[in-house]
Design a protein around this motif. Structure first.
Motif, PDB file in Angstrom:
ATOM      1  N   ILE A   8      38.149  51.144  37.608  1.00  0.00           N
ATOM      2  CA  ILE A   8      38.360  51.228  39.019  1.00  0.00           C
ATOM      3  C   ILE A   8      38.978  49.832  39.723  1.00  0.00           C
ATOM      4  CG2 ILE A   8      37.428  52.891  41.398  1.00  0.00           C
ATOM      5  CD1 ILE A   8      34.657  53.852  39.744  1.00  0.00           C
ATOM      6  N   PRO A   9      39.896  50.178  40.150  1.00  0.00           N
ATOM      7  CA  PRO A   9      40.681  48.961  41.265  1.00  0.00           C
ATOM      8  C   PRO A   9      39.427  49.086  42.442  1.00  0.00           C
ATOM      9  CG  PRO A   9      42.158  50.097  40.843  1.00  0.00           C
ATOM     10  CD  PRO A   9      41.016  50.915  40.425  1.00  0.00           C
ATOM     11  N   ALA A  10      39.120  47.434  43.064  1.00  0.00           N
ATOM     12  CA  ALA A  10      38.547  47.855  44.463  1.00  0.00           C
ATOM     13  C   ALA A  10      39.416  46.900  44.541  1.00  0.00           C
ATOM     14  CB  ALA A  10      37.253  47.923  44.401  1.00  0.00           C
ATOM     15  N   TYR A  11      39.222  46.870  46.753  1.00  0.00           N
ATOM     16  CA  TYR A  11      40.241  45.944  47.354  1.00  0.00           C
ATOM     17  C   TYR A  11      39.155  46.264  48.829  1.00  0.00           C
ATOM     18  CZ  TYR A  11      43.252  42.921  50.016  1.00  0.00           C
ATOM     19  OH  TYR A  11      43.485  42.513  51.425  1.00  0.00           O
ATOM     20  N   ASN A  12      38.309  45.017  48.843  1.00  0.00           N
ATOM     21  CA  ASN A  12      37.541  46.104  50.842  1.00  0.00           C
ATOM     22  C   ASN A  12      37.378  47.481  50.190  1.00  0.00           C
ATOM     23  OD1 ASN A  12      38.094  43.555  51.277  1.00  0.00           O
ATOM     24  ND2 ASN A  12      40.076  43.848  52.616  1.00  0.00           N
ATOM     25  N   ASN A  42      37.688  43.703  40.729  1.00  0.00           N
ATOM     26  CA  ASN A  42      37.519  43.358  42.091  1.00  0.00           C
ATOM     27  C   ASN A  42      38.080  43.098  42.763  1.00  0.00           C
ATOM     28  OD1 ASN A  42      36.616  42.943  44.740  1.00  0.00           O
ATOM     29  ND2 ASN A  42      35.234  41.247  44.229  1.00  0.00           N
ATOM     30  N   ASP A  43      39.632  42.930  42.984  1.00  0.00           N
ATOM     31  CA  ASP A  43      40.898  42.244  43.250  1.00  0.00           C
ATOM     32  C   ASP A  43      41.029  41.501  44.541  1.00  0.00           C
ATOM     33  OD1 ASP A  43      43.130  41.642  43.073  1.00  0.00           O
ATOM     34  OD2 ASP A  43      44.257  43.455  44.241  1.00  0.00           O
ATOM     35  N   GLY A  44      39.844  40.475  44.308  1.00  0.00           N
ATOM     36  CA  GLY A  44      39.507  39.777  45.670  1.00  0.00           C
ATOM     37  C   GLY A  44      39.745  40.203  46.541  1.00  0.00           C
ATOM     38  N   ARG A  70      41.741  35.759  43.425  1.00  0.00           N
ATOM     39  CA  ARG A  70      41.744  36.167  44.327  1.00  0.00           C
ATOM     40  C   ARG A  70      42.755  37.397  44.343  1.00  0.00           C
ATOM     41  NH1 ARG A  70      47.994  36.728  43.970  1.00  0.00           N
ATOM     42  NH2 ARG A  70      48.300  35.318  42.358  1.00  0.00           N
ATOM     43  N   ASN A  71      43.198  38.051  44.827  1.00  0.00           N
ATOM     44  CA  ASN A  71      43.758  39.542  45.637  1.00  0.00           C
ATOM     45  C   ASN A  71      45.235  39.448  44.442  1.00  0.00           C
ATOM     46  OD1 ASN A  71      45.752  40.920  47.048  1.00  0.00           O
ATOM     47  ND2 ASN A  71      44.305  42.543  47.125  1.00  0.00           N
ATOM     48  N   PHE A  72      45.286  40.583  43.987  1.00  0.00           N
ATOM     49  CA  PHE A  72      46.553  40.705  42.821  1.00  0.00           C
ATOM     50  C   PHE A  72      47.675  41.892  43.002  1.00  0.00           C
ATOM     51  CE2 PHE A  72      44.627  37.208  40.954  1.00  0.00           C
ATOM     52  CZ  PHE A  72      45.041  36.030  40.416  1.00  0.00           C
ATOM     53  N   ILE A  76      48.207  44.812  38.989  1.00  0.00           N
ATOM     54  CA  ILE A  76      47.310  43.924  38.421  1.00  0.00           C
ATOM     55  C   ILE A  76      46.126  44.518  38.236  1.00  0.00           C
ATOM     56  CG2 ILE A  76      47.219  40.835  38.042  1.00  0.00           C
ATOM     57  CD1 ILE A  76      49.966  42.216  38.384  1.00  0.00           C
ATOM     58  N   ALA A  77      46.077  44.836  39.186  1.00  0.00           N
ATOM     59  CA  ALA A  77      44.056  45.086  38.788  1.00  0.00           C
ATOM     60  C   ALA A  77      43.871  46.292  37.264  1.00  0.00           C
ATOM     61  CB  ALA A  77      43.674  45.189  40.336  1.00  0.00           C
ATOM     62  N   MET A  78      45.325  47.093  37.092  1.00  0.00           N
ATOM     63  CA  MET A  78      45.389  48.301  36.299  1.00  0.00           C
ATOM     64  C   MET A  78      45.408  47.333  34.815  1.00  0.00           C
ATOM     65  SD  MET A  78      47.279  50.854  38.454  1.00  0.00           S
ATOM     66  CE  MET A  78      47.281  51.907  37.413  1.00  0.00           C
TER      67      MET A  78
HETATM   68  N1  UDP Z   1      43.984  48.264  45.745  1.00  0.00           N
HETATM   69  C1  UDP Z   1      43.340  46.792  44.622  1.00  0.00           C
HETATM   70  N2  UDP Z   1      44.312  46.224  45.452  1.00  0.00           N
HETATM   71  C2  UDP Z   1      44.990  45.904  46.565  1.00  0.00           C
HETATM   72  C3  UDP Z   1      44.976  47.073  47.508  1.00  0.00           C
HETATM   73  C4  UDP Z   1      44.629  48.905  47.213  1.00  0.00           C
HETATM   74  O1  UDP Z   1      42.794  47.140  44.105  1.00  0.00           O
HETATM   75  O2  UDP Z   1      45.844  45.559  47.117  1.00  0.00           O
HETATM   76  C5  UDP Z   1      42.714  49.473  45.778  1.00  0.00           C
HETATM   77  C6  UDP Z   1      41.924  49.725  46.702  1.00  0.00           C
HETATM   78  O3  UDP Z   1      40.989  49.834  46.439  1.00  0.00           O
HETATM   79  C7  UDP Z   1      41.740  51.899  45.538  1.00  0.00           C
HETATM   80  C8  UDP Z   1      43.264  51.677  44.645  1.00  0.00           C
HETATM   81  O4  UDP Z   1      43.738  50.870  44.777  1.00  0.00           O
HETATM   82  O5  UDP Z   1      41.018  52.011  45.245  1.00  0.00           O
HETATM   83  C9  UDP Z   1      44.090  53.026  45.925  1.00  0.00           C
HETATM   84  O6  UDP Z   1      44.155  51.983  47.766  1.00  0.00           O
HETATM   85  P1  UDP Z   1      44.601  52.846  48.718  1.00  0.00           P
HETATM   86  O7  UDP Z   1      43.269  53.911  48.672  1.00  0.00           O
HETATM   87  O8  UDP Z   1      44.710  51.730  49.792  1.00  0.00           O
HETATM   88  O9  UDP Z   1      46.230  53.810  48.817  1.00  0.00           O
HETATM   89  P2  UDP Z   1      46.685  54.888  48.889  1.00  0.00           P
HETATM   90  O10 UDP Z   1      45.485  55.687  48.681  1.00  0.00           O
HETATM   91  O11 UDP Z   1      46.611  55.192  50.196  1.00  0.00           O
HETATM   92  O12 UDP Z   1      47.971  55.096  48.070  1.00  0.00           O
END
Ligand code: UDP
Ligand code: MG
Length: 314
Positions: A8-12, A42-44, A70-72, A76-78
Motif C-alpha cells: 500500500i503506497p501511502a502519501y498523506n 510511506n512516500d514522504g 522523501r516523496n518519490f 516508485i513506491a510500488m
Molecule cells: N500516492 C503515493 N505517492 C504520491 C501520490 C499518491 O504513494 O506521490 C498514493 C496515495 O497515498 C494512494 C495512491 O497512491 O494510496 C493513489 O493516490 P490517489 O488516491 O491520490 O490517486 P487517485 O485514486 O485519485 O488516482
C-alpha cells in the motif's frame, strides 16, 4: 501456509488509515488459512501517516513499512513495495479504499487456480469527474494504438501478482516508470475480475492534471519508440514536396518568367521547415532526457527505515 503481501503506497493518508486498517483486519481474519504481510510504503508523507503505521505495527506484526527519505511518487513506491515484499504473491492497493479489500478473496481464488496476474477491472468509477474519466479513456486509446502488447483497459494498479511476476518486475529498474505498461509487458497468465470503484473514503486526491499529463507522456515514451517514427513519416512527404516545388520553380524560371519570385516562397519555406524542426527536436529531446536519466544510474529511491530499522546506504 502461503503468504500474501499487500503493498500500500501511502502519501498523506492519515485520514484513510484507520478505516483501511479496520477493513484489512476483517479481511485477514476471514482468510485464516493464509499468512499476511501488509507492507506500507510511506512516500514522504507530511502528516501523521508514518506515526499511525508505527502504532499499528506495535500491536500487529503483520504490518510492515518502508519509509522513504522523501516523496518519490506512487510508481516508485510500488517498485519499493515489490523489492521489500516477502510473500508468495503481492497485491497492490491504494490507501484510500478506492480498491475494496473485500475483492481480495476473489483475486486469491484465481491465483490458486494458477493465474499469475489477476487484475481488477473497474465496472464503474464513483466520485470521479467526467473529465478525468474521459481523459483516462483517451489515454488508453493512444497507448494501445502505439504498441502491439495488449494493454488492459480500465484497470488501475489494484491487482494480484504471483512471485514470478514480482521477480520479473524487480528486474525492470527504469526511472520513468509506467506500471500499467510493465504489467502488460511481462505477460504470464492474466485474469480479469470486475469491480465497482468506490470514491475515496477520506482526504484529497494527490493527482492533478499536470501529474496525469506527465504520467501519460512517460507511459508512452517509456513503452515505445514509435513517436520517433513521426519524424520519418513527416520527413518523407516534406522532402517530396520540396523536390516537386524545386522542379516547378526551376522549370517556371527557365520557360516562363526567367526570374524567381523568391521572397514569399522563402518565408513560407522557412516557417514550414523550422516548424517541423522544432517538433522533431522536441521529440528527440524527450528521448535524450530519458537516456540522460537512465545513464545517471541512480537508485530509484532511498529508504529512511524499514520496520523500525534505520537503513544505511552502502
Ligand atoms: N500516492 C503515493 N505517492 C504520491 C501520490 C499518491 O504513494 O506521490 C498514493 C496515495 O497515498 C494512494 C495512491 O497512491 O494510496 C493513489 O493516490 P490517489 O488516491 O491520490 O490517486 P487517485 O485514486 O485519485 O488516482
Ligand atoms: Mg484514490
Amino acid at each position: 501456509m502461503k503468504k500474501i503481501s499487500i503493498i500500500i503506497p501511502a502519501y498523506n493518508e492519515e485520514e484513510s488509515l484507520p478505516m483501511l486498517y479496520d477493513r484489512l483486519e476483517k479481511l485477514m481474519s476471514s482468510m485464516q488459512n493464509y499468512e499476511f504481510e501488509i507492507l506500507f510504503v510511506n512516500d514522504g508523507s507530511k502528516d501523521k501517516t508514518i506515526q499511525l503505521i508505527k502504532e499499528y505495527r506495535e500491536k500487529d506484526n503483520r504490518i510492515c513499512y518502508v519509509d522513504f527519505s522523501r516523496n518519490f511518487g506512487k510508481e516508485i513506491a510500488m517498485i519499493a513495495g515489490l523489492d521489500y515484499a516477502t510473500g508468495d504473491c503481492v497485491i497492490f492497493m491504494d490507501a484510500d479504499l478506492q480498491d475494496p479489500p473485500e475483492l481480495i478473496p476473489e483475486l486469491v481464488k484465481y491465483w490458486e487456480e494458477g493465474y499469475d496476474d489477476v487484475y481488477a477491472k473497474r465496472k464503474s468509477r464513483a466520485g470521479e469527474t467526467w473529465l478525468k474519466k474521459f481523459t483516462s479513456k483517451m489515454y488508453y486509446k493512444v497507448l494501445q494504438s502505439l504498441t502491439n502488447v495488449p494493454i488492459q483497459k480500465d484497470t488501475g494498479d489494484f491487482r494480484l501478482l504471483d512471485k514470478r511476476c514480482v521477480n520479473a518486475l524487480r528486474k525492470m529498474r527504469e526511472t520513468q516508470r509506467c506500471s500499467k505498461s510493465m504489467f502488460s509487458w511481462i505477460g504470464y497468465n492474466k485474469k480479469e475480475v470486475l469491480y465497482d470503484r468506490d470514491p475515496r473514503v477520506a482526504g484529497k486526491t494527490k493527482w492533478n492534471y499536470k501529474k496525469l499529463i506527465d504520467l501519460a507522456i512517460d507511459g508512452i515514451t517509456s513503452f515505445t519508440t514509435s513517436p520517433l517514427r513521426i519524424s520519418t513519416y513527416l520527413a518523407i512527404p516534406t522532402f517530396l514536396a520540396l523536390f516537386i516545388y524545386f522542379i516547378y520553380v526551376i522549370c517556371k524560371m527557365i520557360l516562363v518568367t526567367h526570374k524567381i519570385d523568391a521572397y514569399q516562397a522563402i518565408i513560407l519555406l522557412i516557417l514550414f521547415f523550422s516548424g517541423i524542426q522544432i517538433l522533431l527536436f522536441g521529440i528527440i529531446g524527450e528521448y535524450l532526457g530519458r537516456i540522460f536519466n537512465e545513464t545517471k544510474n541512480r537508485p530509484l529511491y532511498l529508504v529512511n527505515e524499514y520496520n523500525g530499522k534505520r537503513e544505511e546506504n552502502e
